[in-house]
Each structure stands twice: as structure tokens, then as C-alpha cells.
Write a protein that holds these residues in place. Structure first.
Motif, PDB file in Angstrom:
ATOM      1  N   GLU A  65       0.843  -1.196   0.000  1.00  0.00           N
ATOM      2  CA  GLU A  65       0.000   0.000   0.000  1.00  0.00           C
ATOM      3  C   GLU A  65       0.878   1.246   0.000  1.00  0.00           C
ATOM      4  N   LEU A  76      -0.063   7.997  -8.795  1.00  0.00           N
ATOM      5  CA  LEU A  76      -0.122   7.250  -7.536  1.00  0.00           C
ATOM      6  C   LEU A  76      -0.585   8.160  -6.411  1.00  0.00           C
ATOM      7  N   ASP A  80      -3.246   3.615  -2.398  1.00  0.00           N
ATOM      8  CA  ASP A  80      -3.314   2.703  -3.541  1.00  0.00           C
ATOM      9  C   ASP A  80      -2.632   1.383  -3.210  1.00  0.00           C
ATOM     10  N   LYS A 154      -1.352  -0.504 -10.217  1.00  0.00           N
ATOM     11  CA  LYS A 154      -2.438  -0.585  -9.251  1.00  0.00           C
ATOM     12  C   LYS A 154      -3.159  -1.924  -9.370  1.00  0.00           C
TER      13      LYS A 154
END
Length: 389
Positions: A65, A76, A80, A154
Motif C-alpha cells: 500500500e 499514484l 493505492d 495498481k
């Protein structure tokens, strides 16, 4: 933070080390939620990769994370979930623009060292020696990710860590190994090594249309996992691999052969394997290419030899006469992970493959050093270790 660190041959420790910090505006820091011990890490464990320093943080398969981002880290944002390619790539140089991310010209600060050994430098890698940049690895609670606007991908909602984690390395590497083979309908693909990358290569070969896969190893659990994917298996401790493959292909040889083993094969039969071990032990050689020699001999005329196993230096007694006289094609690389990620992420989302099948052991970072030994010695049915910091 806690991290796994290298202190010499067969000496991996779980220690407290400084937390990583942003060093560039394109950096990101991730809190690692899952990481893995790769077969390539065993080359570090066994002391065969040069320019490792005491206390180096190891590991190049990680996800987690995002907890901090530089102002130029693309789209970003904190929170995420991302998986991080093991190849560190700028996205802007000659090679990155052509999709050859593992040849990045900018990401290896130790470029001059690599050029002395290899003639030129590949990209920097996480946790894999100062020859490849000296970057801290991902077997840790936190990881600094350079060029975070190019590397991390992601993870979609609904995809578990264990499904996504191997997009960092072994799934793209196994898929690339099969992709290199230019598989045509009816092809037979022979794969040496049924470790994690070999297992991904087996399934990828079938995904790409191979009619038959012949998988070669001697560890029972690995051979069973290969059979569960539909491969025919050969045990190199019991079978004459060359004779069996020639017989199974009616004298022609495999259409393509994949070396998913590299520099440290298990004890193999044959005089050349014995000579390899003696040369390495007496510092007269750097690598043991028994598998590569065998793959060359087992490949049909005008076939392809795909090499994804790690080699570090100079190889001896390669049957190049066989290769040139029979028209073999060689394809090999450190995987340009970023080039493969979009299509492989889609394959997982579509249910074509669930890479988590390969996991046999789950543990904490503190248990990591013992599991390095277990994995290295092929004990307890260990094929793939995932650590949860």
C-alpha cells in the motif's frame, strides 16, 4: 523497520534497519503487505552473486500500500494497492521507450561496474547486489520505489495480494520464457526446472497454444505440480533426458527448450556437470551451464532455446557448433516486467490463471531466514514462500 538482510553465504537475518525515505520527486514509499522468496534469491543465499554487502536488504518480489509519494510520482496516491516490478526503469531512455525496460540506461547507479563484467549495464534491480544498483529490497516492512510513475501497477479491487504478488517477477518471467518460444499449434515445449518460474512457464506455454509440455526436475512435489497442469514429466535423476526427449518427439527434438534453472542446477548426472562443480569450487569458472548444454542438444533443428534462469558470468563448453549447424535461435533476458504487466493482469482478471497456485508456505518476516534454508534444501515440499510483514 524489520527487514531480511544478507550477511554472507547461508546467512540471512531478520533485523531492524532504518526506514526508507523519499530521495527523489518520482519516488514512492509502500508498506509491504506481501513479499516472496524467489529462486533467484537463493543465488544470493549461496554466495554466487558478486558485490553483495553485509546488511543489504534482499528481496525483489513485493507489493503493498502506498504510504508516501513524491510530487512527480504520476497518478499514484496514498492508499493505492500496487504490485512492484523487480526491474527499476525510468520509462524515458532508448530502451524503455522500446519496451525493453530491463535494459534501462538510467536506473543502475553502478553502471560502470556492470559494464566491466558484461560489456554494458542492465537496469537496476531491487535487493540484488551493488552490481545492479545496491537498491534495498522488498523483504521488509517498507520499500522505497524509484521511478514510481513507471513501475508500480495498481491492483484491481477484488484481486487478492496472493493473486497479484507474482506479477512482480515470476509470472512475467515464466510467461516471457514461453513467449520467446514462438509457439505454434502442435508444438512440444521442454522446460528444465519445475520451480516457481518453471511452473509459470508450463502454464504459460499451454496458454499460448502448446500441444505438449515436457517438464524436467527431480523434486517429487515439483513434478506433481507440473503434472497437475497437464505436463508430462521426466526425472533427471532417473531418466536420460536427451534420449527420452528424442524418443518422445520421434527423433526430432523439442520445438523449443526453456532453461528455467540457470547457474545452480541440482546435482545432475553426466561428466560435464561434475566438471562444472569442480571448476566453480576451485574458482576456475563462474557458472554451471549443464542445463543449457542439455537444452541445446534436445532442441530440434531451427528450434528456439529460451533462457530465463540466472547466469552471472562466463560459461564454459557450450556446444555452439550444435547451435549454429542446426540453426537454433536463442532468446533470453532479465524480464522487462512493465511490458508484460497489462496483458498478464488481464489474464488474472479473466480467470485464465490464478498465480497463487504455486504457494506452499506462508510466514512472517521473522520466519524468513529459516525458510531460506528450507527452500534452498528443497525440504518440506517447499516450492514458493510468501512472507507477510
Amino acid at each position: 523497520m524489520k527487514a531480511l538482510t544478507w550477511h554472507g553465504k547461508h546467512d540471512i537475518r531478520c533485523e531492524t534497519v532504518p526506514d526508507p525515505k523519499l530521495e527523489d520527486s518520482r519516488d514512492a514509499i509502500i508498506k509491504v503487505t506481501a513479499c516472496a522468496i524467489c529462486g533467484s534469491d537463493l543465488h544470493l543465499y549461496n554466495g554466487v552473486i558478486p558485490d553483495m554487502h553485509s546488511c543489504d536488504v534482499v528481496g525483489h518480489e513485493a507489493m503493498g500500500e502506498v504510504v508516501e509519494v513524491g510530487k512527480d510520482a504520476g497518478d499514484l496516491k496514498v492508499g493505492d494497492r500496487v504490485v512492484v516490478p523487480f526491474t527499476i526503469s525510468c520509462g524515458e531512455c532508448f530502451f524503455c521507450k522500446r519496451g525493453f525496460y530491463s535494459g534501462c540506461e538510467r536506473s543502475n547507479p553502478s553502471r560502470s561496474k556492470a559494464m566491466e563484467l558484461w560489456g554494458n549495464s542492465p537496469a537496476g534491480l531491487f535487493g540484488y547486489s551493488h552490481l545492479l544498483g545496491g537498491y534495498a529490497g522488498g523483504q521488509a516492512e517498507y520499500l522505497r520505489v524509484p521511478y514510481a510513475d513507471v513501475g508500480p501497477v495498481k491492483v484491481p479491487d477484488g484481486m487478492t495480494d496472493e493473486q497479484a504478488l507474482f506479477l512482480s517477477d515470476i509470472f512475467p518471467t515464466g510467461y516471457m520464457a514461453a513467449d520467446f518460444c514462438n509457439i505454434q499449434p502442435g508444438d512440444t515445449i521442454a522446460i528444465w526446472g519445475c520451480g516457481p518460474v518453471g511452473q509459470m512457464a508450463i502454464r504459460s506455454a499451454f496458454l499460448l497454444g502448446a500441444e505438449r509440455v515436457i517438464a524436467i526436475d527431480t523434486v517429487p512435489e515439483r513434478l506433481e505440480m507440473a503434472r497437475s497442469a497437464g505436463a508430462q514429466t521426466l526425472d533427471f535423476a532417473q531418466d536420460d533426458i536427451y534420449e527420452r526427449i528424442i524418443d518422445m518427439t520421434k527423433g526430432r527434438g523439442a520445438d523449443a527448450c526453456i532453461d528455467a534453472v540457470g547457474t545452480e542446477p541440482l546435482i545432475s548426472s553426466g561428466l560435464d556437470a561434475v566438471i562444472d562443480r569442480v571448476k566453480v569450487a576451485t574458482f576456475l569458472g563462474t557458472d554451471r551451464p549443464h542445463v543449457l548444454r542439455q537444452a541445446i542438444h534436445c532442441c530440434r533443428n531451427f528450434g528456439t532455446v529460451s533462457v530465463v534462469g540466472v547466469y552471472g558470468g562466463f560459461l564454459d563448453k557450450i556446444p555452439f557448433g550444435s547451435a549454429i549447424n542446426r540453426g537454433l535461435t536463442f532468446k533470453m533476458a532479465q524480464t522487462p516486467v512493465q511490458a508484460y504487466l497489462p496483458q498478464l493482469l488481464k489474464r488474472i482478471e479473466n480467470g485464465d490463471i490464478d498465480p497463487s497456485f504455486v504457494i506452499t508456505h506462508r510466514a512472517s518476516l521473522e520466519e524468513g531466514p529459516a525458510l531460506y534454508d528450507t527452500f534452498n534444501n528443497k525440504q518440506d515440499g517447499c516450492i514458493k514462500v510468501v512472507l507477510k510483514p
